[in-house]
Design an enzyme around this catalytic site. Structure first.
Site, PDB file in Angstrom:
ATOM      1  N   CYS A 191       0.810  -1.227   0.000  1.00 62.12           N
ATOM      2  CA  CYS A 191       0.000   0.000   0.000  1.00 62.12           C
ATOM      3  C   CYS A 191       0.841   1.273   0.000  1.00 62.12           C
ATOM      4  O   CYS A 191       0.443   2.273  -0.608  1.00 62.12           O
ATOM      5  CB  CYS A 191      -0.970  -0.027   1.178  1.00 62.12           C
ATOM      6  SG  CYS A 191      -2.146  -1.400   1.036  1.00 62.12           S
ATOM      7  N   VAL A 192       1.989   1.260   0.659  1.00 62.44           N
ATOM      8  CA  VAL A 192       2.839   2.452   0.646  1.00 62.44           C
ATOM      9  C   VAL A 192       3.408   2.672  -0.755  1.00 62.44           C
ATOM     10  O   VAL A 192       3.343   3.776  -1.306  1.00 62.44           O
ATOM     11  CB  VAL A 192       3.973   2.340   1.689  1.00 62.44           C
ATOM     12  CG1 VAL A 192       4.935   3.523   1.576  1.00 62.44           C
ATOM     13  CG2 VAL A 192       3.392   2.263   3.096  1.00 62.44           C
TER      14      VAL A 192
END
Length: 200
Positions: free
Chosen positions: A136-137
């Site tokens: 997700c980052v």
């Protein structure tokens, strides 16, 4: 071993770290999901402690803060209706700090994050931290870059988990974490090794 020139350097992108006071902080998936059970990360507590310091500094600098959570549905490790899916108390939102709910790794995809940022009158600089570094980052940093923002990722406030590589050999969490940060730093945005590296 010779280290290659980054794509950012090749095309002339700025590598300076932004001031927190001129940025919007996006806290990605700091959920209890990653502290216990099947998705527990080896370095979750270390990253959460760093994220708490980052959040304190951003608030003190007057930076807008946006929290993002992943909703995987009832009964899943990402169930935001249950304790497992709640944001860790160390980095819990304050009143007035928006919480964006997503269903995909990219925090911009199918969410109201673009509208939230416009409502905050956010400038180009976004500071990102969260779980998981390689998922997700990384995908949020890529999307931010594609949308014209200037994302910066804070390495010590991120973490991920070990996985099997294509040949079945285990890849340690720290190796995957480093690889994801290297991918981000090659093009999508600079990486701050430590919270303290960001100017106020």
């Amino acid at each position: 071993m010779t280290v290659s020139t980054t794509l950012r350097e090749v095309i002339g992108l700025d590598g300076a770290l932004p001031a927190l006071s001129a940025s919007t902080l996006i806290m990605i998936d700091f959920q209890n999901t990653y502290r216990t059970g099947v998705m527990a990360l080896p370095d979750a507590d270390r990253a959460l402690d760093a994220a708490a310091r980052l959040l304190d500094r951003a608030r003190a600098a007057g930076a807008p803060v946006v929290h993002v959570v992943n909703d995987g549905g009832e009964g899943s490790p990402y169930d935001i209706r249950a304790e497992i899916g709640q944001i860790d108390t160390r980095v819990a939102p304050r009143d007035g700090e928006p919480v964006v709910v997503k269903n995909f790794p990219d925090s911009f995809h199918g969410t109201d994050l673009p509208e939230v940022l416009r409502g905050l009158d956010a400038g180009p600089h976004l500071v990102l931290a969260g779980f998981m570094t390689h998922m997700c980052v990384q995908f949020t940093a890529q999307s931010a870059f594609n949308l014209g923002y200037r994302p910066t990722v804070v390495a010590e406030a991120c973490a991920t988990r070990p996985l099997a590589g294509p040949d079945g050999a285990p890849i340690p969490a720290q190796a995957l974490h480093a690889a994801a940060l290297t991918t981000i730093g090659d093009l999508f945005g600079p990486v701050a090794a430590r919270v303290a590296d960001l100017p106020a």
